[in-house]
Motif scaffolding. Structure first.
Motif, PDB file in Angstrom:
ATOM      1  N   LEU A 101      -9.410   0.984  -1.135  1.00  0.00           N
ATOM      2  CA  LEU A 101      -8.801   2.009  -0.299  1.00  0.00           C
ATOM      3  C   LEU A 101      -8.419   3.150  -1.223  1.00  0.00           C
ATOM      4  O   LEU A 101      -7.856   2.920  -2.304  1.00  0.00           O
ATOM      5  CB  LEU A 101      -7.534   1.505   0.391  1.00  0.00           C
ATOM      6  CG  LEU A 101      -7.687   0.603   1.593  1.00  0.00           C
ATOM      7  CD1 LEU A 101      -7.638  -0.840   1.187  1.00  0.00           C
ATOM      8  CD2 LEU A 101      -6.562   0.888   2.557  1.00  0.00           C
ATOM      9  N   LYS A 115      -2.484   4.674   7.580  1.00  0.00           N
ATOM     10  CA  LYS A 115      -1.065   4.468   7.894  1.00  0.00           C
ATOM     11  C   LYS A 115      -0.765   4.841   9.342  1.00  0.00           C
ATOM     12  O   LYS A 115      -0.047   4.123  10.033  1.00  0.00           O
ATOM     13  CB  LYS A 115      -0.211   5.311   6.943  1.00  0.00           C
ATOM     14  CG  LYS A 115       1.279   5.138   7.122  1.00  0.00           C
ATOM     15  CD  LYS A 115       2.041   5.980   6.120  1.00  0.00           C
ATOM     16  CE  LYS A 115       3.532   5.860   6.291  1.00  0.00           C
ATOM     17  NZ  LYS A 115       4.264   6.677   5.320  1.00  0.00           N
ATOM     18  N   TRP A 166      -5.263   6.919   2.902  1.00  0.00           N
ATOM     19  CA  TRP A 166      -4.015   6.287   3.275  1.00  0.00           C
ATOM     20  C   TRP A 166      -3.321   6.932   4.474  1.00  0.00           C
ATOM     21  O   TRP A 166      -2.892   6.207   5.396  1.00  0.00           O
ATOM     22  CB  TRP A 166      -3.077   6.190   2.074  1.00  0.00           C
ATOM     23  CG  TRP A 166      -1.707   5.692   2.418  1.00  0.00           C
ATOM     24  CD1 TRP A 166      -0.523   6.349   2.246  1.00  0.00           C
ATOM     25  CD2 TRP A 166      -1.367   4.430   3.002  1.00  0.00           C
ATOM     26  NE1 TRP A 166       0.529   5.590   2.675  1.00  0.00           N
ATOM     27  CE2 TRP A 166       0.030   4.395   3.156  1.00  0.00           C
ATOM     28  CE3 TRP A 166      -2.115   3.337   3.423  1.00  0.00           C
ATOM     29  CZ2 TRP A 166       0.709   3.308   3.704  1.00  0.00           C
ATOM     30  CZ3 TRP A 166      -1.447   2.244   3.967  1.00  0.00           C
ATOM     31  CH2 TRP A 166      -0.056   2.240   4.102  1.00  0.00           C
ATOM     32  N   LEU A 220       0.836  -1.207   0.000  1.00  0.00           N
ATOM     33  CA  LEU A 220       0.000   0.000   0.000  1.00  0.00           C
ATOM     34  C   LEU A 220       0.870   1.255   0.000  1.00  0.00           C
ATOM     35  O   LEU A 220       0.597   2.210  -0.733  1.00  0.00           O
ATOM     36  CB  LEU A 220      -0.936  -0.001   1.206  1.00  0.00           C
ATOM     37  CG  LEU A 220      -2.069  -1.019   1.155  1.00  0.00           C
ATOM     38  CD1 LEU A 220      -2.723  -1.163   2.523  1.00  0.00           C
ATOM     39  CD2 LEU A 220      -3.100  -0.630   0.105  1.00  0.00           C
ATOM     40  N   GLN A 221       1.902   1.250   0.810  1.00  0.00           N
ATOM     41  CA  GLN A 221       2.812   2.392   0.862  1.00  0.00           C
ATOM     42  C   GLN A 221       3.420   2.651  -0.516  1.00  0.00           C
ATOM     43  O   GLN A 221       3.473   3.800  -0.978  1.00  0.00           O
ATOM     44  CB  GLN A 221       3.909   2.127   1.901  1.00  0.00           C
ATOM     45  CG  GLN A 221       4.869   3.291   2.063  1.00  0.00           C
ATOM     46  CD  GLN A 221       5.929   2.981   3.100  1.00  0.00           C
ATOM     47  OE1 GLN A 221       6.513   1.894   3.113  1.00  0.00           O
ATOM     48  NE2 GLN A 221       6.170   3.925   3.981  1.00  0.00           N
ATOM     49  N   PHE A 232       0.639   3.987  -3.063  1.00  0.00           N
ATOM     50  CA  PHE A 232       0.189   5.367  -2.832  1.00  0.00           C
ATOM     51  C   PHE A 232       1.326   6.386  -2.821  1.00  0.00           C
ATOM     52  O   PHE A 232       1.181   7.486  -3.348  1.00  0.00           O
ATOM     53  CB  PHE A 232      -0.590   5.459  -1.511  1.00  0.00           C
ATOM     54  CG  PHE A 232      -1.930   4.779  -1.551  1.00  0.00           C
ATOM     55  CD1 PHE A 232      -2.842   5.057  -2.552  1.00  0.00           C
ATOM     56  CD2 PHE A 232      -2.284   3.858  -0.580  1.00  0.00           C
ATOM     57  CE1 PHE A 232      -4.090   4.437  -2.593  1.00  0.00           C
ATOM     58  CE2 PHE A 232      -3.530   3.232  -0.602  1.00  0.00           C
ATOM     59  CZ  PHE A 232      -4.429   3.523  -1.606  1.00  0.00           C
ATOM     60  N   LYS A 237      -6.429   6.918  -1.960  1.00  0.00           N
ATOM     61  CA  LYS A 237      -5.196   7.611  -1.598  1.00  0.00           C
ATOM     62  C   LYS A 237      -5.423   8.603  -0.462  1.00  0.00           C
ATOM     63  O   LYS A 237      -4.600   8.702   0.444  1.00  0.00           O
ATOM     64  CB  LYS A 237      -4.623   8.331  -2.816  1.00  0.00           C
ATOM     65  CG  LYS A 237      -3.305   9.011  -2.552  1.00  0.00           C
ATOM     66  CD  LYS A 237      -2.762   9.661  -3.787  1.00  0.00           C
ATOM     67  CE  LYS A 237      -1.424  10.292  -3.494  1.00  0.00           C
ATOM     68  NZ  LYS A 237      -0.857  10.890  -4.700  1.00  0.00           N
TER      69      LYS A 237
END
Length: 190
Positions: free
Chosen positions: A174, A183, A179, A117-118, A121, A176
């Motif tokens: 999900l 996170k 995020w 995911l990191q 995005f 951006k």
């Protein structure tokens, strides 16, 4: 295409290809490892075909397949990928994930998802990440919900499984703009 190596203290995700997939042969034989998938990896030949499809998608810029290495145990654990990559609309899927049973429930998958995911995005600058999961796969659905995935709908009887069953597929997403919150709360400390 840039080949990312995604890594933290727990896991290393590197490009899966025909030169390294044999590291997964024993794990792929585990009973019902990918029961909720239309794919079959149960023999070395079927695993090779599975990887060939991923490699073809890689060269077509629609897939980035990863080999999962559990750094805590010093062992190869499974596979995952970015798929259905749409560079125009900045949307991709995370899926095709399978890890050996002894790695399940150990936090390995959460570390994998965080890194993916990191990267999607923050490095690829994508707007959305999607997950598609068999409606019956409650374990995977709960895992995606725990990391902030929102159920957006169900595709009815859209995928034929190995046994001929037509599954319903749950679509999670999900965004951006979600995020940073995800996170800092769900993945705090990663």
């Amino acid at each position: 295409m840039n080949i990312p190596v995604l890594e933290n203290d727990r896991v290393k995700l590197s490009l899966l290809d025909l030169s390294n997939y044999s590291n997964l042969t024993e794990i792929a034989k585990e009973d019902k490892l990918i029961y909720y998938s239309p794919s079959d990896i149960s023999t070395p030949e079927k695993l090779r075909e599975y990887v060939k499809v991923a490699v073809k998608g890689y060269y077509e810029n629609t897939i980035i397949p990863f080999l999962v290495f559990d750094k805590l145990n010093g062992e190869f654990a499974g596979s995952t990928r970015f798929g259905l990559i749409d560079y125009t609309n900045k949307v991709l899927h995370i899926g095709w994930t399978w890890i050996g049973k002894r790695f399940q429930g150990t936090g390995l998958n959460k570390n994998m998802k965080f890194l993916m995911l990191q990267y999607a995005f923050e490095n690829m600058n994508f707007e959305k990440v999607e997950f598609r999961i068999d409606e019956r796969n409650l374990k995977s659905r709960r895992a995606v919900e725990k990391i902030g995935g929102t159920l957006e709908g169900v595709l009815r009887k859209n995928t034929i499984m190995q046994d001929g069953f037509r599954r319903n597929t749950c679509c999670y997403g999900l965004l951006k703009n979600e995020w940073p919150d995800i996170k800092s709360t769900i993945f705090e400390g990663y």
